[in-house]
Each structure stands twice: as structure tokens, then as C-alpha cells.
Motif scaffolding. Structure first.
Motif, PDB file in Angstrom:
ATOM      1  N   LEU A 168      14.637   6.816   4.030  1.00 40.24           N
ATOM      2  CA  LEU A 168      13.343   6.015   3.952  1.00 40.24           C
ATOM      3  C   LEU A 168      12.258   6.140   4.273  1.00 40.24           C
ATOM      4  O   LEU A 168      11.521   5.150   3.256  1.00 40.24           O
ATOM      5  N   ARG A 169      12.368   6.809   4.255  1.00 36.63           N
ATOM      6  CA  ARG A 169      10.556   7.266   5.215  1.00 36.63           C
ATOM      7  C   ARG A 169       9.231   7.696   4.040  1.00 36.63           C
ATOM      8  O   ARG A 169       8.177   6.753   3.720  1.00 36.63           O
ATOM      9  N   VAL A 170      10.109   8.330   2.673  1.00 36.42           N
ATOM     10  CA  VAL A 170       9.689   8.190   1.748  1.00 36.42           C
ATOM     11  C   VAL A 170       8.640   7.100   1.162  1.00 36.42           C
ATOM     12  O   VAL A 170       7.779   6.970   0.452  1.00 36.42           O
ATOM     13  N   LEU A 171       9.146   5.890   1.284  1.00 36.92           N
ATOM     14  CA  LEU A 171       8.837   4.348   0.849  1.00 36.92           C
ATOM     15  C   LEU A 171       7.982   4.414   1.170  1.00 36.92           C
ATOM     16  O   LEU A 171       6.898   3.421   0.879  1.00 36.92           O
ATOM     17  N   THR A 172       6.837   4.879   1.945  1.00 34.50           N
ATOM     18  CA  THR A 172       6.181   4.206   3.055  1.00 34.50           C
ATOM     19  C   THR A 172       4.208   4.119   1.862  1.00 34.50           C
ATOM     20  O   THR A 172       4.064   4.126   2.191  1.00 34.50           O
ATOM     21  N   GLY A 173       5.651   5.708   1.125  1.00 34.53           N
ATOM     22  CA  GLY A 173       4.129   6.184  -0.051  1.00 34.53           C
ATOM     23  C   GLY A 173       4.157   5.018  -0.952  1.00 34.53           C
ATOM     24  O   GLY A 173       3.018   5.020  -1.187  1.00 34.53           O
ATOM     25  N   CYS A 222       9.439 -15.966  -5.819  1.00 36.33           N
ATOM     26  CA  CYS A 222       9.542 -14.040  -4.842  1.00 36.33           C
ATOM     27  C   CYS A 222      10.110 -12.989  -6.876  1.00 36.33           C
ATOM     28  O   CYS A 222      10.256 -13.534  -7.215  1.00 36.33           O
ATOM     29  N   LEU A 223       8.855 -12.366  -6.708  1.00 34.47           N
ATOM     30  CA  LEU A 223       8.587 -11.140  -8.212  1.00 34.47           C
ATOM     31  C   LEU A 223       9.708 -10.469  -7.682  1.00 34.47           C
ATOM     32  O   LEU A 223       9.897  -9.061  -8.892  1.00 34.47           O
ATOM     33  N   ARG A 224      10.323  -9.986  -6.731  1.00 32.61           N
ATOM     34  CA  ARG A 224      11.624  -9.245  -7.000  1.00 32.61           C
ATOM     35  C   ARG A 224      10.727  -7.559  -6.883  1.00 32.61           C
ATOM     36  O   ARG A 224      11.155  -6.994  -7.421  1.00 32.61           O
ATOM     37  N   CYS A 225       9.542  -7.581  -5.483  1.00 32.39           N
ATOM     38  CA  CYS A 225       8.697  -6.412  -6.220  1.00 32.39           C
ATOM     39  C   CYS A 225       9.547  -4.723  -5.193  1.00 32.39           C
ATOM     40  O   CYS A 225       8.921  -4.329  -5.311  1.00 32.39           O
ATOM     41  N   GLY A 226       9.651  -5.600  -4.042  1.00 34.75           N
ATOM     42  CA  GLY A 226      10.696  -4.837  -3.425  1.00 34.75           C
ATOM     43  C   GLY A 226       9.169  -4.690  -2.077  1.00 34.75           C
ATOM     44  O   GLY A 226       9.516  -3.576  -1.155  1.00 34.75           O
ATOM     45  N   ALA A 227       8.236  -4.930  -2.099  1.00 34.71           N
ATOM     46  CA  ALA A 227       7.398  -4.733  -1.051  1.00 34.71           C
ATOM     47  C   ALA A 227       7.429  -4.498   0.437  1.00 34.71           C
ATOM     48  O   ALA A 227       7.205  -3.919   0.757  1.00 34.71           O
ATOM     49  N   CYS A 228       8.569  -6.649   0.855  1.00 31.38           N
ATOM     50  CA  CYS A 228       8.683  -6.292   1.868  1.00 31.38           C
ATOM     51  C   CYS A 228       9.613  -5.474   2.500  1.00 31.38           C
ATOM     52  O   CYS A 228       9.455  -5.488   3.589  1.00 31.38           O
ATOM     53  N   LEU A 229      10.216  -5.136   1.670  1.00 30.74           N
ATOM     54  CA  LEU A 229      11.238  -4.270   1.957  1.00 30.74           C
ATOM     55  C   LEU A 229      10.752  -3.153   2.575  1.00 30.74           C
ATOM     56  O   LEU A 229      10.920  -2.543   4.070  1.00 30.74           O
ATOM     57  N   ASN A 230       9.898  -2.533   1.961  1.00 31.36           N
ATOM     58  CA  ASN A 230       9.636  -0.942   2.762  1.00 31.36           C
ATOM     59  C   ASN A 230       7.961  -0.838   3.532  1.00 31.36           C
ATOM     60  O   ASN A 230       8.255  -0.130   4.376  1.00 31.36           O
ATOM     61  N   VAL A 231       7.927  -2.677   4.239  1.00 36.34           N
ATOM     62  CA  VAL A 231       7.188  -2.186   5.524  1.00 36.34           C
ATOM     63  C   VAL A 231       7.769  -2.780   6.708  1.00 36.34           C
ATOM     64  O   VAL A 231       6.806  -2.993   7.616  1.00 36.34           O
ATOM     65  N   CYS A 232       8.931  -3.324   6.569  1.00 37.25           N
ATOM     66  CA  CYS A 232       9.831  -4.293   7.497  1.00 37.25           C
ATOM     67  C   CYS A 232      10.501  -2.813   8.192  1.00 37.25           C
ATOM     68  O   CYS A 232      11.470  -1.940   8.107  1.00 37.25           O
TER      69      CYS A 232
END
Lengths: 241, 470
Positions: free
Chosen positions: B25-30, B310-320
Motif C-alpha cells: 500500500l505504501r506505493v499509493l503515496t506516489g 464523489c467522482l470515485r477518484c480514490g484520492a481519499c484512500l491514498n491519504v487515509c
């Protein structure tokens, strides 16, 4: 369970949720085409602005395209554009090329010169089933309808002579762009698309495709891989003559 | 919507100890790093987000009119519009279209809404092959798993896992690099595209004024799904509309930047009806299924309404910080992460997903990054409060907790009782102290000290020290 019931129930449910007894508000969206005089003026302003900034737009387009992995080549004659395409074909050892049937592509005269070298050049009206032919081609050559400088994006409209598969199925896509097709970005594009829609008789083209670089994925460990389902290589030839 | 969120506590407890998962999951911070750089260099980035939110407010506020406008335009263009109140109805519509057209094989684009209604299962039960064609979705489908991230469905899997999977399911052994695996998938899926009868996609946006469906992607599988098969079926939630093309421009500028840290995705397709006379390719039939499936209920609740932006972009998952530790599967829903923690209870009922609103530190990172500024922490708090007040059927805190809170409230209002009750533990804590801390509280209070120490209670209260000072 009839479709009509579901439709009415959903729309009524939305109405109740939003307005209670109140009527729905007026729509803000302008129908296509919007007031022709405004649109005419806007379109001519956009065109004038893009013409004045053309050098700058070309530079920006080149840099953005390259950043997303596309390759940029400037040709000052149709002959030079042909030579570039021929070079790509020879590097890829291409046996078959499929191309749009439009004036820009005709001017480059691919079939005449490439077939002498044993490379088959097809179009959508060739005497073969089109999709399998496109899938079996090594290179697809298309024009574009617009190009957006701020993102390095090509905009292609589906219509007769401009089949969608040509920029999609072959592993290499070469797009020929004319300098006057360059716009600064999305905000310029949509008024011009409305104008296109008017010319086509009220509707947008059945498929408008924005292409920004080659096909890519990062689904395996977020490692960037180029060329998953669409083309692996995208070449843009700016035909400046 | 089918959810498995009732075992969230157990599932997240296991996941939080899975170091391999966290490495993945760490790669998502990219994504987040690139997103932040792109927004920083976009001169009107913040204004665009405000504008996007205004457009959503306007569209959702007049949704019935915009949906009717979209429908009129799609029908005028020769497309067919179907309405589905539930996932069941949507599945039945797709199955009926498949039967009527003798469809054997369906190619599918990545679409959250088809995951939501479990379309693949329904197609397969009817004997129709449904092939996921997004690389990540293809991997997840081969493994018989569910996607764990809106944008990167297979982010929980390592290259090694995928190599084993391809050896096992596709009979291609010893693949080492992502490139090789991608080539294998491309070949397999290309055959499927060329022989499919129907392409099923979601819709990122529906443009009311033109009857256009907009699809955003990087791989090209959506273009193939809409260009090659003879029938294109697009499924769209009722909330996905924008009024006009000019509005669409605003969203296209922020979506890819927020989702994957790109200025523009590799491909954006604006599909306006079916193929027209004289065109060489493109689906000959276009069907749009407009799905409610609980959305009208969310719309009716003014406090919940903005979750439909919600646009379903997934950005909130990456920072949570919670998602980063437990990944998507523990949430037990196709919608995971912060946005999932508010829309899963809204779709499936709070009684089936009561732990999700509590799976947040309320740090606010999701609200900061959301391209349309959905106030996720506020909605999480609202759902917690709904739960505590027992606003939902068969839902509410356990009896002991209710009694304890009642007693607390009573003590807070009575000074003498408060002093008695809350001074006593300071004198009684002696036997429980270890190194000056409470490391194991007794009885039901033990939950507090399972993962952290409780500081020792002071002998003298602040109040008494204050009066001495004076």
C-alpha cells in the motif's frame, strides 16, 4: 416490473427528495447549439488567439507530449512526413499499415510509395473485413481534429474515413497534426466541438477520443508499463507546410 | 448492495498486522505526491475545485430535470435508456439484453457500479462469459477476489503473487517483470475483445445537454469495449451527471490529477449514441442503464447528500492513515477507505456496517484532498451520532454502553456525585498501577488498554489545585 414504472418511481423519488412540493429549478445547461452569434464570436476569438500564439503552443505541445512518452517529429513537407512514417515502418519491420481516409493522409500518399516496398496499406474501405484487418496491422496512421497544447492531447472524432480502431488496435500509432489544429487546452476545445456539432447537424460525433500518450497501466505494483491494450508507441508528426 | 462489513473489527485487526500488505500500500503515496505537485502548478487549481463542487450542487439539486434531459438526448440519438431501481433490476436488464441478442461473451471495463451490483456473478450464472479487461481487474478476477482500491484494484498483490497466479490460471510460468505479465494479459484479452458480443462499461460522467457518456482510462480497454463489440451497455448511477460540455471541462481538469497524478488520462472517450451510418467501427447499439440502488435515499438526507458528489477518484484512500494500514478488503465493501465508510452505511444500512464510521481518526486528510471537497469527517461524525442515538432500526450501541453514558450524564450534572464517583478511582487504582501507568483496566474497560496505556489518575484534581492557588 416494467421499465416505465422504475423510471417514474425514480424520478418521483428524486423530486420528493429534492423539492418536496416545489417544482424543479430551471436548467442551466445550454442546449446544443447555443446562441449562434455568441458561439461564432467565441470560436473566432479562440482561433485568432491560437493563431497568434502558435509557436508557443507548438513548443508546449511538444514538451507535454514528450513528457507522457509520445514522440514528436516536425515535417515541413508532405514528403518529409512520408519519410518519417517510412522510417518508423522500417524500424518496426511493418508488413501492413492501416490509415485514415482523409485529405491530410491522402496528401502524404502512403499507399503509392509504400506498396513499392512491399508494405500493404489498407483503409476502412479496403476489400477486407475492417476490424480484423486493423487488428492485424503493425501501424495505424491517422490525422487528428484538434490537439491540446497544455496536456499534449490529440482529439479524434469518429466519422466516415476516421475509424476508431486505427488509433487503437495496431501497436504503433502515428498521428499527423497540422499546426492550425493546435488549441491551448480543454477550454478552447468545447466551443469548437459545439461548432463541429452544428456542422454535423446538432449532434456531437458518435465518439470523440482524447489521446494523451501511449496506452499505459500501473496495475502491477504501480510499476508503469506502456502499451497494455492500446498502442505501445505514439508518434506525432507535425506537418508544417 | 451486498456487504461483508460486519466482521470489520476482526478483519481489520488481522490486516493491521500484515506488514506485507502495508508495504504494497505504501506505493499509493506516489499518487498523492504527484497529485500535490500538479495542483501546486495549476494556477486556478483551488478555484477549479470550488467550481466543480458548485456544478455538482447545481446538478444534484435539479437532478430529475437533468436526467430527463439526458434521456431525451440519448433517445433522440437512437440509444435506449433503461431505469433500474435496484441492483437486481439492473442485472435483469443486462441479462435480458444479452439473451435477446444471443450474447456469449461480454468484455467489461473497470466500473465501480458493476461491482456494486455484482454483475459478473449474474452473467456467469446465466452461462455468459464476463471478462474483466482492466489489467488490475483481470488479475483480481483470475484470483477470485474483489478489488481492494478504486483505481488500483490489485494493489494488494505483489509481482510474485501475480506471477504465481498467471502460472496457475494461464499456464504461463516464470514471469518476472510487470512488462512480461502485461504482454501476456494483452494477448489473452485481445482475443476476448475481438470475439466479444457486448461491451459493458460504467460512466464517469453523463453530459445532459448532449446525451454523451464520458469514460476516463489509461489502458485502452474501455475504448476497445466500446469500439469492437456490436452492443455497448453503459451503467451509470443517477448522480453522475454534468449539465454541459463546459462543465465537463472543469471535471476533466481535476479528475486525472486527483486520481493518478496525471494532467490527463491516456484516453478519454466521449460516447454520443451508437455508431452512425457510414462509420467502420463502434457499437451498433447503445444502451444506457440509469441506476438508483439507494441513491435517492441518500439524496433525501440533506446531511448525506454531498456524498453523491464523489467522482470515485480514490484520492481519499491514498491519504487515509486507516486505509494505508488495512487496505481495501477489510472494509467488506466495494467502496473502501474514507468515502466507503460514509457511502457503504448509506447504501447497505448502518446496522450492517456500524464499525465503518468509527474507522477514522478524523484527521481530515480526506476532506483536504477531495477534488469536490466532500466533508467526509463531518458525515462520519453524523453517522456515529446516528448510531449512538439508535436512529436506525436494529442499530445502536449495546445496553451496557447506554447505561454507562446515562450514568455519566447524570453525574456530570450533579457536583457532589461527580466528586465522589470520580475521586474514588484515584485512591483505588493502586493495585492496577504498573510503572506508574494503568496497563490493564478491568472488565469491559479493558478495551481501552488493549493497545495503549492509560495514564495514572492524579491524586488531586485540577479544580482543587486551582482553588488552593487562589
Amino acid at each position: 416490473m416494467t421499465a416505465k414504472n422504475a423510471r417514474e418511481e425514480i424520478l418521483e423519488g428524486i423530486g420528493r427528495a429534492l423539492h418536496g412540493e416545489r417544482k424543479a429549478g430551471p436548467l442551466r445547461g445550454e442546449p446544443v447549439p447555443s446562441a449562434p452569434s455568441d458561439l461564432d464570436q467565441l470560436v473566432s476569438e479562440i482561433k485568432k488567439d491560437c493563431e497568434q500564439r502558435r509557436g508557443e503552443l507548438i513548443e508546449q505541445f511538444q514538451s507535454e507530449l514528450t513528457r507522457v512518452g509520445g514522440r514528436f517529429h516536425r515535417a515541413t513537407t508532405a514528403e518529409a512526413a512520408f519519410q518519417y512514417i517510412e522510417e518508423v515502418a522500417s524500424v518496426r519491420q511493418a508488413k501492413r499499415i492501416i490509415a485514415w481516409e482523409t485529405k491530410v493522409i491522402d496528401d502524404i500518399d502512403l499507399s503509392g510509395k509504400l506498396e513499392e516496398k512491399g508494405i500493404e496499406v489498407l483503409t476502412e474501405t479496403a476489400d477486407q473485413e475492417f476490424i480484423p484487418a486493423a487488428a492485424a496491422s503493425d501501424i495505424g496512421v491517422s490525422g487528428v481534429d484538434f490537439a491540446l497544447a497544455d496536456t499534449g492531447t490529440l482529439v479524434l472524432l469518429a466519422r466516415k474515413g476516421q475509424a476508431r480502431s486505427i488509433s487503437l488496435l495496431p501497436p504503433v500509432h502515428i498521428a499527423v497534426v497540422k499546426p492550425e489544429q493546435l488549441l491551448s487546452g480543454l477550454s478552447d476545445l468545447f466551443p469548437l466541438l459545439r461548432r463541429e456539432a452544428e456542422a454535423e447537424g446538432r449532434d456531437l460525433s458518435s465518439a470523440i477520443t482524447f489521446i494523451t500518450g501511449p496506452s499505459r497501466t500501473a496495475d502491477i505494483e504501480l510499476t508503469l508499463v506502456v502499451g497494455v491494450h492500446g498502442p505501445q508507441q505514439l508518434h506525432v508528426v507535425l506537418l508544417d507546410c | 448492495m451486498h456487504v461483508n462489513s460486519e466482521s470489520f473489527i476482526q478483519d481489520s485487526t488481522v490486516a493491521v498486522q500484515n506488514k506485507t500488505l502495508q508495504t504494497r500500500l505504501r506505493v499509493l503515496t506516489g499518487f498523492t505526491v504527484k497529485r500535490n505537485l500538479l495542483f501546486a502548478e495549476l494556477p486556478d487549481g483551488e478555484a477549479l475545485r470550488d467550481r466543480a463542487r458548485e456544478i455538482k450542487e447545481e446538478t444534484i439539486g435539479n437532478l430529475d430535470s437533468y436526467l430527463t434531459q439526458l434521456e431525451e438526448n440519448v433517445v433522440r440519438l437512437g440509444g435506449t435508456v433503461h431505469w433500474a431501481r435496484t441492483g437486481n433490476e439492473a442485472r435483469a436488464i443486462v441479462l435480458e439484453l444479452a439473451r435477446k441478442n444471443n450474447v456469449q461473451r461480454v468484455v467489461k471495463a473497470k466500473s465501480m457500479v458493476t461491482e456494486e451490483i455484482e454483475l459478473n456473478e449474474a452473467l456467469e450464472q446465466a452461462g455468459i462469459e464476463a471478462v474483466e479487461t482492466d489489467l488490475g481487474e483481470y488479475i483480481v478476477q483470475l484470483a477470485h477476489e474483489k478489488p481492494s482500491h478504486i483505481l488500483a484494484p490489485a494493489v494488494h498483490k505483489s509481482k510474485g503473487d501475480i506471477s504465481e497466479l498467471f502460472a496457475d490460471k494461464l499456464g504461463v510460468a516464470n514471469l518476472k517483470e510487470a512488462e512480461e505479465m502485461t504482454v501476456v494479459a494483452r494477448k489473452r484479452l485481445r482475443e476476448k475483445f475481438l470475439t466479444a458480443d457486448m461491451g459493458v462499461t460504467g460512466a464517469n460522467f453523463g453530459v445532459a445537454e448532449t446525451g454523451t457518456i464520458v469514460l476516463v482510462e489509461n489502458e485502452g480497454n474501455i475504448r476497445l469495449s466500446t469500439s469492437l463489440p456490436r452492443i455497448h451497455v453503459a451503467l451509470m448511477g443517477i448522480e453522475k451527471l454534468v449539465p454541459s460540455l463546459d462543465d465537463l471541462a472543469v471535471f476533466l481538469k481535476i479528475l486525472a490529477r486527483s486520481a493518478s497524478g496525471q494532467k490527463m488520462s491516456s484516453y478519454v472517450s466521449l460516447i454520443t449514441g451508437a455508431r452512425r451510418a457510414g462509420e467502420a467501427d463502434g457499437a451498433g447499439e447503445f444502451h444506457l442503464i440509469i441506476l438508483d440502488n439507494g441513491r435517492t435515499r441518500i439524496l433525501a438526507d440533506e446531511e448525506m447528500r454531498e456524498s453523491l458528489y464523489c467522482l470515485r477518484c480514490g484520492a481519499c484512500l491514498n491519504v487515509c492513515p486507516v486505509y494505508q494500514k488495512i487496505g481495501g478488503h477489510a472494509y467488506g465493501s466495494v467502496y473502501s477507505g474514507p468515502i466507503g465508510s460514509i457511502i457503504t452505511p448509506a447504501f447497505a444500512g448502518l446496522e450492517k456496517s456500524k464499525d465503518l464510521p468509527f474507522a477514522s481518526t478524523l484527521c481530515g486528510a480526506c476532506r483536504e484532498i477531495c477534488p469536490v471537497r466532500i466533508d467526509i469527517p463531518r458525515i462520519l461524525l453524523k453517522l456515529r451520532s446516528d448510531w449512538a442515538e439508535g436512529k436506525h432500526d436494529n442499530a445502536g450501541p449495546p445496553l451496557l454502553e447506554k447505561v454507562a453514558i446515562k450514568l455519566w450524564a447524570f453525574a456530570m450534572r450533579h457536583r457532589i456525585i461527580y466528586n465522589l464517583v470520580f475521586r474514588m478511582p484515584a485512591f483505588l487504582q493502586g493495585p492496577l498501577l504498573e510503572d506508574g501507568k494503568l496497563k490493564r483496566l478491568p472488565f469491559t474497560l479493558g478495551g481501552w488498554t488493549q493497545n495503549r496505556d492509560f495514564p495514572a489518575l492524579a491524586r488531586r484534581s485540577f479544580r482543587s489545585m486551582w482553588s488552593d492557588e487562589k
